[in-house]
Every structure is written in structure tokens, then in C-alpha cells.
Design a protein around this motif. Sequence first.
Motif, PDB file in Angstrom:
ATOM      1  N   GLU A 211      39.414  55.234  13.186  1.00 48.81           N
ATOM      2  CA  GLU A 211      39.056  54.272  12.144  1.00 48.81           C
ATOM      3  C   GLU A 211      40.129  54.214  11.056  1.00 48.81           C
ATOM      4  O   GLU A 211      40.347  53.164  10.459  1.00 48.81           O
ATOM      5  N   ASN A 212      40.793  55.339  10.786  1.00 52.26           N
ATOM      6  CA  ASN A 212      41.826  55.391   9.745  1.00 52.26           C
ATOM      7  C   ASN A 212      43.204  55.577  10.365  1.00 52.26           C
ATOM      8  O   ASN A 212      43.359  56.307  11.349  1.00 52.26           O
ATOM      9  N   LYS A 213      44.215  54.920   9.778  1.00 49.00           N
ATOM     10  CA  LYS A 213      45.581  55.069  10.297  1.00 49.00           C
ATOM     11  C   LYS A 213      46.410  56.042   9.466  1.00 49.00           C
ATOM     12  O   LYS A 213      47.558  56.331   9.786  1.00 49.00           O
ATOM     13  N   ALA A 214      45.819  56.514   8.377  1.00 52.95           N
ATOM     14  CA  ALA A 214      46.468  57.525   7.537  1.00 52.95           C
ATOM     15  C   ALA A 214      45.380  58.376   6.894  1.00 52.95           C
ATOM     16  O   ALA A 214      44.228  57.950   6.779  1.00 52.95           O
ATOM     17  N   VAL A 215      45.760  59.567   6.483  1.00 55.34           N
ATOM     18  CA  VAL A 215      44.809  60.445   5.804  1.00 55.34           C
ATOM     19  C   VAL A 215      44.378  59.778   4.501  1.00 55.34           C
ATOM     20  O   VAL A 215      45.230  59.408   3.680  1.00 55.34           O
ATOM     21  N   PRO A 216      43.077  59.574   4.288  1.00 55.42           N
ATOM     22  CA  PRO A 216      42.633  58.942   3.042  1.00 55.42           C
ATOM     23  C   PRO A 216      43.055  59.759   1.828  1.00 55.42           C
ATOM     24  O   PRO A 216      43.043  60.993   1.858  1.00 55.42           O
ATOM     25  N   ALA A 217      43.444  59.058   0.748  1.00 57.06           N
ATOM     26  CA  ALA A 217      43.871  59.761  -0.461  1.00 57.06           C
ATOM     27  C   ALA A 217      42.719  60.550  -1.083  1.00 57.06           C
ATOM     28  O   ALA A 217      42.905  61.646  -1.606  1.00 57.06           O
ATOM     29  N   LEU A 218      41.505  59.999  -0.997  1.00 58.02           N
ATOM     30  CA  LEU A 218      40.342  60.648  -1.600  1.00 58.02           C
ATOM     31  C   LEU A 218      39.643  61.556  -0.605  1.00 58.02           C
ATOM     32  O   LEU A 218      39.347  61.149   0.512  1.00 58.02           O
ATOM     33  N   LYS A 219      39.357  62.779  -1.033  1.00 53.72           N
ATOM     34  CA  LYS A 219      38.542  63.689  -0.237  1.00 53.72           C
ATOM     35  C   LYS A 219      37.383  64.181  -1.094  1.00 53.72           C
ATOM     36  O   LYS A 219      37.596  64.751  -2.171  1.00 53.72           O
ATOM     37  N   ILE A 220      36.158  63.926  -0.625  1.00 53.21           N
ATOM     38  CA  ILE A 220      34.970  64.418  -1.319  1.00 53.21           C
ATOM     39  C   ILE A 220      34.680  65.813  -0.792  1.00 53.21           C
ATOM     40  O   ILE A 220      34.349  65.997   0.378  1.00 53.21           O
ATOM     41  N   HIS A 221      34.834  66.786  -1.660  1.00 52.15           N
ATOM     42  CA  HIS A 221      34.689  68.192  -1.277  1.00 52.15           C
ATOM     43  C   HIS A 221      33.292  68.683  -1.659  1.00 52.15           C
ATOM     44  O   HIS A 221      32.944  68.749  -2.838  1.00 52.15           O
ATOM     45  N   GLN A 222      32.506  69.001  -0.642  1.00 54.08           N
ATOM     46  CA  GLN A 222      31.125  69.419  -0.871  1.00 54.08           C
ATOM     47  C   GLN A 222      31.030  70.902  -1.180  1.00 54.08           C
ATOM     48  O   GLN A 222      31.578  71.742  -0.464  1.00 54.08           O
ATOM     49  N   GLY A 223      30.325  71.221  -2.240  1.00 57.72           N
ATOM     50  CA  GLY A 223      30.095  72.605  -2.594  1.00 57.72           C
ATOM     51  C   GLY A 223      28.720  73.063  -2.137  1.00 57.72           C
ATOM     52  O   GLY A 223      28.029  72.358  -1.397  1.00 57.72           O
ATOM     53  N   PRO A 224      28.297  74.241  -2.556  1.00 59.22           N
ATOM     54  CA  PRO A 224      27.020  74.801  -2.122  1.00 59.22           C
ATOM     55  C   PRO A 224      25.842  74.141  -2.857  1.00 59.22           C
ATOM     56  O   PRO A 224      26.027  73.447  -3.860  1.00 59.22           O
ATOM     57  N   PRO A 229      23.672  81.130  -5.756  1.00 60.96           N
ATOM     58  CA  PRO A 229      24.522  81.743  -6.803  1.00 60.96           C
ATOM     59  C   PRO A 229      25.983  81.315  -6.704  1.00 60.96           C
ATOM     60  O   PRO A 229      26.689  81.240  -7.725  1.00 60.96           O
ATOM     61  N   SER A 230      26.440  81.002  -5.493  1.00 61.29           N
ATOM     62  CA  SER A 230      27.845  80.623  -5.297  1.00 61.29           C
ATOM     63  C   SER A 230      28.177  79.278  -5.929  1.00 61.29           C
ATOM     64  O   SER A 230      29.352  78.920  -6.050  1.00 61.29           O
ATOM     65  N   LEU A 232      27.879  78.535  -8.993  1.00 64.65           N
ATOM     66  CA  LEU A 232      28.577  78.840 -10.236  1.00 64.65           C
ATOM     67  C   LEU A 232      30.044  79.187  -9.965  1.00 64.65           C
ATOM     68  O   LEU A 232      30.946  78.785 -10.708  1.00 64.65           O
ATOM     69  N   ASP A 233      30.292  79.923  -8.877  1.00 68.96           N
ATOM     70  CA  ASP A 233      31.667  80.246  -8.492  1.00 68.96           C
ATOM     71  C   ASP A 233      32.431  78.964  -8.171  1.00 68.96           C
ATOM     72  O   ASP A 233      33.610  78.832  -8.523  1.00 68.96           O
ATOM     73  N   PHE A 234      31.764  78.027  -7.493  1.00 70.01           N
ATOM     74  CA  PHE A 234      32.390  76.749  -7.155  1.00 70.01           C
ATOM     75  C   PHE A 234      32.773  76.000  -8.431  1.00 70.01           C
ATOM     76  O   PHE A 234      33.891  75.480  -8.565  1.00 70.01           O
ATOM     77  N   TYR A 235      31.853  75.962  -9.380  1.00 73.02           N
ATOM     78  CA  TYR A 235      32.112  75.296 -10.657  1.00 73.02           C
ATOM     79  C   TYR A 235      33.305  75.935 -11.374  1.00 73.02           C
ATOM     80  O   TYR A 235      34.222  75.243 -11.836  1.00 73.02           O
ATOM     81  N   GLY A 251      22.247  64.927  -5.437  1.00 71.27           N
ATOM     82  CA  GLY A 251      21.140  65.571  -4.759  1.00 71.27           C
ATOM     83  C   GLY A 251      21.012  66.998  -5.264  1.00 71.27           C
ATOM     84  O   GLY A 251      20.963  67.234  -6.472  1.00 71.27           O
ATOM     85  N   ASP A 252      21.031  67.956  -4.342  1.00 76.59           N
ATOM     86  CA  ASP A 252      20.895  69.363  -4.746  1.00 76.59           C
ATOM     87  C   ASP A 252      22.191  70.137  -4.602  1.00 76.59           C
ATOM     88  O   ASP A 252      22.204  71.353  -4.636  1.00 76.59           O
ATOM     89  N   ARG A 253      23.320  69.420  -4.430  1.00 75.41           N
ATOM     90  CA  ARG A 253      24.603  70.100  -4.231  1.00 75.41           C
ATOM     91  C   ARG A 253      25.603  69.735  -5.318  1.00 75.41           C
ATOM     92  O   ARG A 253      25.475  68.704  -5.994  1.00 75.41           O
ATOM     93  N   ILE A 254      26.617  70.557  -5.432  1.00 72.75           N
ATOM     94  CA  ILE A 254      27.707  70.327  -6.382  1.00 72.75           C
ATOM     95  C   ILE A 254      28.945  69.877  -5.600  1.00 72.75           C
ATOM     96  O   ILE A 254      29.208  70.345  -4.482  1.00 72.75           O
ATOM     97  N   TYR A 255      29.674  68.915  -6.177  1.00 69.63           N
ATOM     98  CA  TYR A 255      30.823  68.321  -5.501  1.00 69.63           C
ATOM     99  C   TYR A 255      31.997  68.202  -6.446  1.00 69.63           C
ATOM    100  O   TYR A 255      31.833  68.194  -7.682  1.00 69.63           O
TER     101      TYR A 255
END
Length: 328
Positions: A211-224, A229-230, A232-235, A251-255
Motif C-alpha cells: 500500500e505504501n511506496k515509502a516508509v511513512p514519516a509519521l509513526k504512532i507509537h503505542q505505549g502500555p 505501572p510501566s 509512567l516509565d513510558f511517559y 482509550g486506556d493506553r498512552i501514545y
Amino acid sequence: RMDQGEKKLSSVDRTPLHTEYVKSKLNLEGKDEVRKLKLFMKYIGVYGADARISGFSGYICELLIINMGDFHRTIEAFAAMRGKLVIGDPENTESFDSPAIVIDPTDKTRNAAAAISVENLSRMKLCSRLYLNGKMPEYVQSNGQRKDAKDRGTNLRVFRIKKPDIMDDILYPQVMRFKNAIWEIMERNDLRPVSWEVCVKDHIDVIIESENKAVPALKIHQGPPVDEPSSLDFYNKWINMKISRGPYILGDRIYVDLIRQQKSIGDVVREGLKKVNIGKNIDDQKEAMEIFDPYDTGKDSCALDLFLSKFIFRAHPPEKTSRNTRSS
């Protein structure tokens, strides 16, 4: 003379035992039913246990008729089948994890159907249903017209390497490892591969549609999840980092949203393959790998032909009697 079940057997050792077993179980009518089944499987493109086909061997055809009774009952069994093909006592079959499990009666520790791919088992099921409903095509052959994939709105890349002079059964597993490595690299880098085809002739061609011809510039990185407890470490890790957005909660996750360097399919795959061994006979060809868009360059590829003609039935001229194999 070697007896059945005496010791671990090689393929050469097994052949006379298979022959002896089949002769003891099949009369002339049974052998004719085997021929019908082989003809049907050749017609739909699933006959052959070599690595190139990953289908049904002649011995499996014989075991199917021995167990099912005749061609028509075998077709009915595949038409009604759900999940795996399993023939043998549970105490012998439970140790195998394959799409098809047929215990070799001459060696209870062996799955005689290990070569059968899930695609070919699925093809056999569907074609059996088509056959019983009178929907099998009279003639399966490419019309020779080249279709166009441009209107699919996707990207095609051919990855070509030199073909070593080795046997197919040694080569094809390495070719599939080559394809799988490219696919996984593209998936990891959000290039979103969606389809593929492989062709081996004068060289090895792997074509992958994405679907993509190049790596998208934006990456949504999902945290816990925030409950962990982790979280807070992610933050704490990302709060002072150079990022596009976040940390934020969805939702219930940090990104966090990251900006990364855009790279082409070719750059990403070449870089990724440096860390992967694709097989002892082809790994040294990675650096000389050619990567091209078959439409932009006008270069031909047998993998593109296979990709564009992908169909349940593999194109070939059927044998005259293929529609007259139904037994009463």
C-alpha cells in the motif's frame, strides 16, 4: 529385507515398502480410481509433493483411495472437510502440527502428507465442491492478455537475484525464506505489504504489492495501558524527547507520535536483508539484488505474470478425460 516399522527409514528405504503396501490394498479398480484422483489434482494444480508445488504426492493419492474407497467418495470427503486433513489413529496424529496429516502405514512416526501446503489443501476443498456442483471450468488456460495492476492503487516491486544451479527441493525453501524476509521487513516498516508471488526461471523473482511506496514519516507509537505501572516509565521516557505529538491518551493506553526518516522500499529492504540469512545457496546474492517497478521500468518478470493471473485454477491445458472422472 527391511520390515515395516523396523527403524527410521530414508525415502529410498520407504519406496519398496510403499509399493508392497499399495499392492496389497489396491486391485485394478482401485488403481483406476487413483488415476482419476491424480488427473483431477493435476487439473487444479495441486499434484506434486516437491517444494515447488507443495501438493499431493502419488503415494498420498493412493492412501486417500485406500482410506476413502474411490474417487467420488474422496472428492465428497474434501468437499465436506473443515480444518485439517487427518487420517490415522489419534495416538499417532496428535504429535503433528501440519495442515494435512496422513500417517504412513509403513512408518507410524511419519506424516506422509507433510509437504501439503494449507493453500493447496484449501484449493482441493473448494475445487471438490465446485466439481460436485458441476461448476468446474471445461478449460483452464491463460488467454495470453496481460492485465494491468496500475488501477489497484498499490505499489509493485520485483526483487530479483541470481538463480544458483541446485535442485528445486533445495532451492525453493530458500526462495520462500527470501520472500518471507522481504515481507517481514516491509511489515515492520509500515510499508503494508498485501500480496506476493514468486517465480523461478533464469533468475529468482519475488514480487510484492504494498500500500505504501515509502516508509511513512509519521509513526504512532503505542505505549502500555494506563493501568500498568510501566505507563509512567513510558511517559518519563518520552516527555523530553523530540516527538511530533504527545504523550497522549487514547482509550486506556498512552501514545506518542514520532517523525522518522522516509525511506524507499528498496532502501528499507536492502538495509533489512543485511541482518538476515536467506539461505546458504542464495545469501551471497543479496548485495547484487535488483529491485524495480515493472511498470515504471518496462522490465518483464515471470512473477508479474503469475501475480496478474492469480486464480484458483493454475493455467494449463487440461487432459481430455478430466471432466469424465466421476465414478458412479
